[in-house]
Design a protein around this motif. Structure first.
Motif, mmCIF file in Angstrom:
data_model
loop_
_atom_site.group_PDB
_atom_site.id
_atom_site.type_symbol
_atom_site.label_atom_id
_atom_site.label_comp_id
_atom_site.label_asym_id
_atom_site.label_seq_id
_atom_site.Cartn_x
_atom_site.Cartn_y
_atom_site.Cartn_z
ATOM 1 N N TYR A 249 0.828 -1.208 0.000
ATOM 2 C CA TYR A 249 0.000 0.000 0.000
ATOM 3 C C TYR A 249 0.866 1.264 0.000
ATOM 4 C CZ TYR A 249 -3.306 3.586 1.443
ATOM 5 O OH TYR A 249 -4.051 4.741 1.511
ATOM 6 N N ILE A 250 1.903 1.253 0.799
ATOM 7 C CA ILE A 250 2.799 2.417 0.871
ATOM 8 C C ILE A 250 3.417 2.687 -0.503
ATOM 9 C CG2 ILE A 250 4.955 3.284 1.854
ATOM 10 C CD1 ILE A 250 4.276 1.563 4.372
ATOM 11 N N VAL A 251 3.926 1.633 -1.125
ATOM 12 C CA VAL A 251 4.597 1.792 -2.414
ATOM 13 C C VAL A 251 3.604 2.252 -3.488
ATOM 14 C CG1 VAL A 251 5.775 0.566 -4.275
ATOM 15 C CG2 VAL A 251 6.428 0.152 -1.891
ATOM 16 N N GLN A 252 2.449 1.608 -3.538
ATOM 17 C CA GLN A 252 1.476 1.957 -4.571
ATOM 18 C C GLN A 252 0.938 3.377 -4.381
ATOM 19 O OE1 GLN A 252 1.193 0.126 -7.269
ATOM 20 N NE2 GLN A 252 2.629 -1.306 -6.327
ATOM 21 N N THR A 253 0.812 3.810 -3.136
ATOM 22 C CA THR A 253 0.366 5.183 -2.873
ATOM 23 C C THR A 253 1.391 6.189 -3.403
ATOM 24 O OG1 THR A 253 -0.864 4.481 -0.916
ATOM 25 C CG2 THR A 253 -0.327 6.822 -1.071
ATOM 26 N N CYS A 254 2.652 5.901 -3.202
ATOM 27 C CA CYS A 254 3.699 6.796 -3.715
ATOM 28 C C CYS A 254 3.692 6.822 -5.243
ATOM 29 C CB CYS A 254 5.070 6.368 -3.212
ATOM 30 S SG CYS A 254 5.308 6.694 -1.460
ATOM 31 N N LEU A 255 3.509 5.664 -5.854
ATOM 32 C CA LEU A 255 3.462 5.615 -7.318
ATOM 33 C C LEU A 255 2.322 6.463 -7.848
ATOM 34 C CD1 LEU A 255 4.160 1.865 -8.155
ATOM 35 C CD2 LEU A 255 5.537 3.843 -8.821
ATOM 36 N N ARG A 256 1.197 6.428 -7.146
ATOM 37 C CA ARG A 256 0.004 7.140 -7.581
ATOM 38 C C ARG A 256 0.126 8.649 -7.333
ATOM 39 N NH1 ARG A 256 -3.034 4.143 -4.785
ATOM 40 N NH2 ARG A 256 -3.498 5.641 -3.150
ATOM 41 N N GLU A 257 0.588 9.006 -6.146
ATOM 42 C CA GLU A 257 0.521 10.411 -5.737
ATOM 43 C C GLU A 257 1.827 11.183 -5.921
ATOM 44 O OE1 GLU A 257 -1.049 10.696 -1.803
ATOM 45 O OE2 GLU A 257 -2.799 9.438 -2.282
ATOM 46 N N ARG A 258 2.913 10.489 -6.153
ATOM 47 C CA ARG A 258 4.211 11.169 -6.276
ATOM 48 C C ARG A 258 4.924 10.772 -7.568
ATOM 49 N NH1 ARG A 258 2.670 14.920 -3.894
ATOM 50 N NH2 ARG A 258 2.811 15.237 -1.658
#
Length: 445
Positions: A249-258
RNA sequence: UCCUCGGUAGCUCAACAGGCAGAGCGGCCGGCUGUUAACCGGUUGGCUGUAGGUUCGAGUCCUACCCGAGGAGCCA
């Protein structure tokens, strides 16, 4: 009347008259034409000043601008593929400009600098584009950590920073004077969270933690941030499921938002896209076998020596690095020898020489980002372990109590924030993953 | 604590085998209407980490120390 906007929302204002407040990042003077790279904290935008489109005063003001001068600038937003910046693709045709302060001799140039120079100027270095991008990713990592835990039954329960004794040895603790008694800066909130789970079921603490290790490597800080979830009625297998969901979740959130920041950092995001459950799981014994194979196949004598290991030893960095190169996802290594790990770890059923412990190693050579275990729940076994490790029972009275009043199987882990950020950003040193790093021989600025 | 590498202009680095301490960037002055760390011309800039030694002469060789970087160990 121009509207005050932030650069990150510039795409919403194409064709509009806007005002931004910020700092001059870089300037290129072409004579009758000047390109100003302006940043405002949310992004970077190119502002173009044509001599014939502004008053002589405004043009002269633009020419006088030095790097990092503060300013308020107004103009028309237009789309232009040539315009650099974050988000980029838009520029401002300047109509007005007000200088707030002309900066004098800003020391950091947009070019290569040495590490010592940059670290001495960390208070200014954080303004630089790549540092800005990394720290924006960090903020997203921190928020993703809280989001996932808060929405999966974990409640935030902060644990003390000042602690009376070591949880895993005293040589790496920072000592302070607590009204005439020694107190130490925390290395982990785990033991306290083992108390908190009996009140709240699933908890996590999240804060700075301190290790007085004389480590001089790119993977160590003396002050770093760690999130430590702990769960009642949880065994080692369930813990690994939590960890892989959480980290993904942490990694995918960064991919999406950053995405913009990761692009700026030149990160190969295809490697991060693969970070989804399930993660491969190998035992310590299997890991040793893999290492033995690598050692047999390599012709690099230095590597061969570094990878030497006998059963019972914990892995060093070279072992972790080589192991992770075998996988394209984070990999769990579980079942470490008990003597290589902490006193509170539950032994493996039928194999007391092994603990129910698990580390998660990030791919691409980044190594350990979490360490966790199932904890001992039996009071007699805990007493036995304390004695074996030479730890005073008196200091652990409260901790032993937890095994007397409704003890249950429980487990938890700690995730290092800076190591996670370093991995996600694809950078090579932990010191860039925190605004003001504390390292061996570095407490300034 | 140990191993390896390094310290020269504000910054990044050159300086042959011991022989006048240099360049780029930045700053300053001038030129240029599409630059992306622009480009062109001019200009500014030095206690060579510190202390001692060898030598006619030391940035360069020797000794000691200080500082930094990378790695090992330890760990997230």
């Amino acid at each position: 009347m121009a509207q005050l906007i932030r650069i990150q929302e510039i795409a919403d204002y194409e064709g509009a008259e806007v005002t931004i407040q910020g700092w001059l990042y870089h300037r290129t003077d072409k004579g009758k034409l000047q390109f100003l790279q302006v940043r405002d904290g949310t992004g970077f935008v190119q502002c173009v000043v044509f001599k014939q489109e502004v008053t002589p005063e405004v043009f002269a003001a633009a020419q006088s601008l030095t790097q990092e001068s503060s300013l308020v600038i107004s103009g028309t937003v237009r789309k232009d593929a040539r315009a650099p910046g974050v988000p980029g693709g838009y520029e401002i045709g300047v109509t007005d400009l007000k200088v707030i302060q002309l900066a004098q001799d800003y020391p950091i140039q947009p070019k290569e600098h040495g590490v010592e120079f940059l670290m001495d100027h960390r208070h200014l270095w954080v303004r630089s584009q790549l540092q800005w991008a990394v720290l924006r990713v960090r903020a997203t990592v921190v928020r993703a950590i809280r989001d996932w835990l808060d929405s999966h039954g974990f409640i935030n329960m902060d644990t003390p920073i000042l602690t009376p004794a070591a949880c895993e040895g005293t040589t790496t603790l920072f000592a302070t004077d607590y009204f005439g008694e020694p107190a130490y800066l925390t290395q982990s909130g785990q033991l306290y969270n083992e108390a908190n789970i009996y009140a709240f079921g699933r908890v996590y603490c999240f804060g700075p933690t301190f290790r007085a290790e004389k480590s001089k490597t790119r993977r160590h800080l003396t002050e770093f941030w760690m999130v430590e979830p702990e769960a009642a009625f949880c065994d080692l297998d369930q813990l690994m499921e939590i960890e892989e969901q959480f980290v993904s979740y942490i990694v995918q959130t960064c991919l999406r938002e950053r995405a913009k920041e990761l692009e700026l950092l030149g990160r190969d995001t295809s490697a991060l896209e693969k970070v989804v459950p399930p993660f491969p799981r190998i035992s310590y014994d299997e890991a040793l076998e893999i290492l033995r194979r690598i050692r047999e196949q390599t012709t690099d004598e230095e590597l061969k020596a570094l990878l030497a290991i006998t059963w019972g030893d914990d892995f060093g960095s070279p072992h972790e690095t080589e192991l992770t190169k075998q996988f394209d996802k984070p990999v769990f290594v579980y079942g470490y020898p008990a003597r290589a790990k902490a006193f509170y770890m539950e032994p493996w059923p039928g194999r007391p020489e092994i603990s129910k412990s698990v580390d998660l190693l990030a791919p691409e050579g980044y190594g350990e980002i979490t360490g966790g275990s199932e904890r001992i729940s039996d009071p007699d076994l805990l007493l036995q372990r304390l004695d074996e490790w030479g730890l005073p029972r008196e200091a652990f009275t409260w901790y032993i109590d937890l095994r007397k009043y409704g003890s249950v199987p429980h487990a938890g882990f700690g995730l290092g924030v800076e190591r996670t950020v370093t991995w996600i950003c694809g950078i090579d040193h932990l010191r860039e993953a925190i605004p003001f790093p504390r390292m061996l021989k570095r407490v300034y600025p």
